[in-house]
Design a protein around this motif. Structure first.
Motif, PDB file in Angstrom:
ATOM      1  N   THR A 515       0.589  -1.127  -0.018  1.00  0.00           N
ATOM      2  CA  THR A 515      -0.079   0.007   0.001  1.00  0.00           C
ATOM      3  C   THR A 515       0.733   1.322   0.049  1.00  0.00           C
ATOM      4  O   THR A 515       0.279   2.360  -0.282  1.00  0.00           O
ATOM      5  CB  THR A 515      -1.106   0.022   1.333  1.00  0.00           C
ATOM      6  N   SER A 516       2.164   1.415   0.180  1.00  0.00           N
ATOM      7  CA  SER A 516       3.120   2.298   0.305  1.00  0.00           C
ATOM      8  C   SER A 516       3.204   2.704  -1.285  1.00  0.00           C
ATOM      9  O   SER A 516       3.469   4.152  -1.579  1.00  0.00           O
ATOM     10  CB  SER A 516       4.257   2.018   0.818  1.00  0.00           C
ATOM     11  N   ASP A 517       3.114   2.145  -2.228  1.00  0.00           N
ATOM     12  CA  ASP A 517       3.229   2.457  -3.544  1.00  0.00           C
ATOM     13  C   ASP A 517       2.158   1.440  -4.497  1.00  0.00           C
ATOM     14  O   ASP A 517       2.762   0.544  -5.118  1.00  0.00           O
ATOM     15  CB  ASP A 517       4.393   2.379  -4.103  1.00  0.00           C
ATOM     16  N   LEU A 518       0.908   1.619  -4.396  1.00  0.00           N
ATOM     17  CA  LEU A 518       0.119   0.742  -5.067  1.00  0.00           C
ATOM     18  C   LEU A 518       0.310   0.525  -6.420  1.00  0.00           C
ATOM     19  O   LEU A 518       0.452  -0.640  -7.007  1.00  0.00           O
ATOM     20  CB  LEU A 518      -1.270   1.361  -5.139  1.00  0.00           C
ATOM     21  N   ILE A 626      -6.130  -6.461  -1.229  1.00  0.00           N
ATOM     22  CA  ILE A 626      -5.549  -4.830  -1.229  1.00  0.00           C
ATOM     23  C   ILE A 626      -6.010  -4.159  -2.721  1.00  0.00           C
ATOM     24  O   ILE A 626      -6.816  -3.188  -2.658  1.00  0.00           O
ATOM     25  CB  ILE A 626      -4.205  -4.466  -1.210  1.00  0.00           C
ATOM     26  N   PHE A 627      -5.880  -4.958  -3.714  1.00  0.00           N
ATOM     27  CA  PHE A 627      -6.240  -4.322  -5.242  1.00  0.00           C
ATOM     28  C   PHE A 627      -7.814  -4.392  -5.214  1.00  0.00           C
ATOM     29  O   PHE A 627      -8.187  -3.429  -5.994  1.00  0.00           O
ATOM     30  CB  PHE A 627      -5.456  -4.918  -6.109  1.00  0.00           C
ATOM     31  N   ARG A 628      -8.483  -5.217  -4.748  1.00  0.00           N
ATOM     32  CA  ARG A 628     -10.097  -5.054  -5.070  1.00  0.00           C
ATOM     33  C   ARG A 628     -10.575  -4.048  -4.354  1.00  0.00           C
ATOM     34  O   ARG A 628     -11.775  -3.276  -4.819  1.00  0.00           O
ATOM     35  CB  ARG A 628     -10.726  -6.514  -4.433  1.00  0.00           C
ATOM     36  N   ARG A 629     -10.062  -3.847  -3.032  1.00  0.00           N
ATOM     37  CA  ARG A 629     -10.503  -2.479  -2.375  1.00  0.00           C
ATOM     38  C   ARG A 629     -10.390  -1.025  -3.134  1.00  0.00           C
ATOM     39  O   ARG A 629     -11.265  -0.181  -2.955  1.00  0.00           O
ATOM     40  CB  ARG A 629      -9.774  -2.344  -0.853  1.00  0.00           C
TER      41      ARG A 629
END
Length: 713
Positions: A515-518, A626-629
């Motif tokens: 999450t620091s660099d999606l 993470i990516f779905r959210r």
């Protein structure tokens, strides 16, 4: 005469008059409740010396055998009276074509199970607990049964036994790729990990957990597997299925009473006697090696040498080879030829096998383990040097057990484990008296109570266990613990549950990194199917940095890039020998060729085929969460994880390893996308072996496997 005097006298050339006195004294012991078990042991010792008893005393000895419940030792030809014949018939095993009879403990347990009761049986290895399973299956009462065993090696041993008796009537399912039908009678033989992944166990009405003491969380490296076993038990038992838990002697069980009615049977019943000799030799200085050589030069019957680790097993085998006690064994030439072709010729396993010494431990290829056991059972090998991987769970026949070490890895043996190892000496109807030689000092007696964590849910129950339970199955304290973890974690409850084998702290560290660099990590991690090289490097970096740093350093892998290179080498090599040779060539200067060979084998089988796929999927679940959210397309590593698990062979071909056909041989069988075990079995059953370029040993492996297949059509 007391018990000690009787044991001593039975080892001598006692006279006919003394034989009568012996039986008279034993009769008094047998007829007293307090000494009945001692009397049974002495009856067994009499059977071992039966030739010393005059014909006139044979009926007396047979009467004692019957009175202590050892009916399998009563020959039908000596059942002279109608009462004797009725007694044998009452103990007859209900298996078509079988003439075996139960002893009294087996009959007791069988009757309890047939009556529908749950049973926990704690008894010595020699009592024949598995025969009761066969008898329950033979009743036909249960159309779907599950047998949960601790190792894949025991899957094959159990499959071979049950296929012979029930393969015409039941589908026997051992592998994740096998598909079942509710209409077909089925026996599942699975490890706990495999049972947890199956969605078709709801029809199981009877299940067995072998080595049930492994439900206890003992605070060692096996706790992860113990958590899985607890969840497996809960999954099956919560459906209402009847259970039969079996294992070596323990003093008690806690964690079941509040949820299930069951009968706990802690029995001292035994069908063999043991002579235990302690030498109390120091760990260092060479005296143990000298005594091992001395014992093995005198013992002529099958002997197991227990060692604490693969390294210790190599030391023991090397000492025996250096003593030049064992000549070459021509019957093993084909196996040695195959080993020399697939592995460096200086591997201690190959050298030992040339001289009739089998080595069995967790680093040995599975098909070779099975071959060594079969050679030992057949008498081709008289000596087996092993670690706990064979002692715990695999049934084999030996008259003698030598404890070279009194440790398990680097931990001192407790009395429970010692008894489990010693219990491998002797075997019903084969060796009446087993001999156990303890080179160091025998552990002091202690008590061992199995705590079933899923039932007790104590304050130290692993959160990995609790996360996988439904809310209604949690205690109030456990519910609060789970809620605390879920509330504090940025990951979804489903991700935490799927990744329960990975600590929450490590999962959250990966979460915060991504999450620091999606955008950067989306390009690196959101892949499906086969990863591009930079994508594989990206997950290998995460695995190395966050999950397996110390483990990988043990394999000589010190970065994510080195892990990627090692995986790619396995994937691209035409033969696994290339991977082995690379490990040998780059081994540490202070290690041997054998160390290099086994490090390669351990990396492929234990890490690449087991640990890495699990951790790969943990990262897959985290990135998908993470990516779905945030509305980005997630990746799915399932295909690549499965490829790693099967060492880049088709899943069906790799599964043949569990049936005794090595992957090195399976990949020679020709092109074909054998996605399931059954597809590979169909192919290998039909193939003309004479038209293949296989070595003699490989043809023998396949022929042996074919002989064990009886499949319901």
């Amino acid at each position: 005469m007391d018990t000690k005097d009787l044991r001593a006298l039975l080892k001598t050339d006692f006279s006919p008059e003394e034989a009568g006195l012996i039986l008279s004294a034993i009769s008094r012991l047998v007829n007293a409740r307090a000494t009945h078990d001692e009397g049974r042991e002495l009856v067994i010792r009499c059977l071992d010396r039966r030739e010393r008893f005059p014909d006139g005393l044979s009926m007396v000895l047979d009467g004692l055998v019957r009175s202590v419940g050892l009916l399998p030792y009563v020959a039908e030809s000596r059942a002279s009276t109608l009462e004797d014949q009725l007694l044998l018939e009452a103990h007859r095993m209900p298996i078509v074509g079988e003439k075996r009879v139960f002893h009294t403990l087996q009959l007791q347990i069988y009757r309890e199970l047939v009556a529908g009761r749950n049973v926990v049986l704690s008894a010595t290895t020699s009592v024949g607990k598995s025969a009761i399973i066969d008898a329950v299956i033979a009743t036909g009462k249960h159309h779907h049964l599950a047998i949960i065993v601790p190792t894949i090696a025991l899957i094959d041993e159990t499959r071979r036994r049950l296929a012979t008796q029930f393969g015409d009537h039941y589908d026997i399912v051992t592998h994740p790729t096998q598909i079942t039908s509710p209409e077909r009678e089925t026996i599942f033989i699975l490890t706990q990990e495999r049972a947890l992944t199956r969605k078709d166990l709801s029809l199981v009405t009877f299940f067995v957990i072998d080595e049930f003491y492994k439900l206890d969380l003992r605070g060692d490296d096996d706790d992860e597997r113990s958590v899985d076993l607890n969840l497996c038990f809960h999954k099956l038992a919560s459906t209402g299925a009847q259970f039969y838990l079996i294992g070596p002697h323990v003093d008690g069980v806690v964690g079941l009473a509040s949820s299930y009615e069951y009968l706990f049977v802690p029995s001292l019943f035994s069908t063999v006697a043991l002579d235990i000799v302690q030498f109390r030799l120091p760990r260092h200085g060479g005296q143990r090696e000298d005594k091992l050589i001395e014992l093995c030069s005198d013992l002529t019957s099958p002997t197991i040498v227990y060692c604490q680790s693969p390294h210790s097993a190599h030391d023991a085998a090397s000492a025996l080879l250096d003593a030049a006690l064992f000549p070459l064994v021509p019957e093993l030439d084909d196996a040695v030829e195959w080993l020399t072709f697939e592995y460096p010729s200086d591997w201690i396993v190959t050298t030992a096998l040339k001289h009739g010494i089998g080595i069995h431990h967790g680093n040995i290829p599975r098909a070779l383990q099975q071959y060594v056991l079969r050679a030992f059972e057949s008498g081709t090998l008289k000596l087996l040097v092993c670690t706990s991987t064979m002692i715990e769970g695999v049934n084999t026949v030996a008259e003698n057990v030598i404890l070279f070490d009194k440790r398990l890895n680097n931990t001192s043996l407790d009395h429970f484990t010692f008894r489990n190892i010693a219990g491998r000496a002797g075997r019903m109807r084969r060796y009446f008296v087993g001999k156990v030689f303890v080179l160091e000092e025998q552990p002091a007696p202690d008590r061992f109570t199995v705590e079933i964590a899923v039932g007790t849910q104590g304050p130290n129950a692993p959160i990995s266990l609790l996360l996988d339970l439904e809310d209604e199955d949690l205690t109030e304290v456990s519910r609060d613990r789970v809620k605390g973890v879920r509330d504090a974690s940025p990951l979804s409850p489903e991700t935490l549950r799927l990744n329960r084998h990975v600590s929450v702290d490590r999962q959250e560290a990966i979460y915060h990194l991504i999450t620091s660099d999606l955008l950067l990590y989306h390009d690196m991690l959101a892949w499906t199917g086969m990863p591009r090289p930079p994508q594989l490097l990206g997950v290998c970096d995460l695995v190395f940095d966050y999950l397996d740093t110390n483990v990988l350093k043990g394999y000589g892998i010190f970065s994510g890039n080195a892990l990627k290179a090692s995986i790619t080498r396995v994937q691209m090599s035409q033969r696994y020998r290339e991977v082995v040779d690379n490990f040998v060539a780059h081994r540490r200067a202070d290690t041997t060729i054998s160390d290099g060979v086994e490090l390669a084998l351990r990396f492929m089988r234990k890490y690449l085929s087991y640990t890495f796929p699990r951790h790969l999927m943990a990262i897959s679940h985290i990135q998908a969460d993470i990516f779905r959210r945030v509305g980005l397309e997630p990746g799915n590593y399932g295909l690549y994880a499965a490829m790693c698990e099967n060492l880049f062979l088709p899943a069906g071909l790799y599964a043949l390893d569990e049936y005794g056909v090595a992957p090195e041989t399976a990949r020679k069988l020709g092109p074909g996308d054998f996605k399931t075990l059954d597809a590979a079995l169909d192919y290998i059953t039909a193939i003309d072996l004479q038209k293949t370029q296989l070595l003699n040993f490989e043809r023998d492996m396949i022929e042996d496997m074919r002989a064990t297949l009886r499949r319901k059509m």
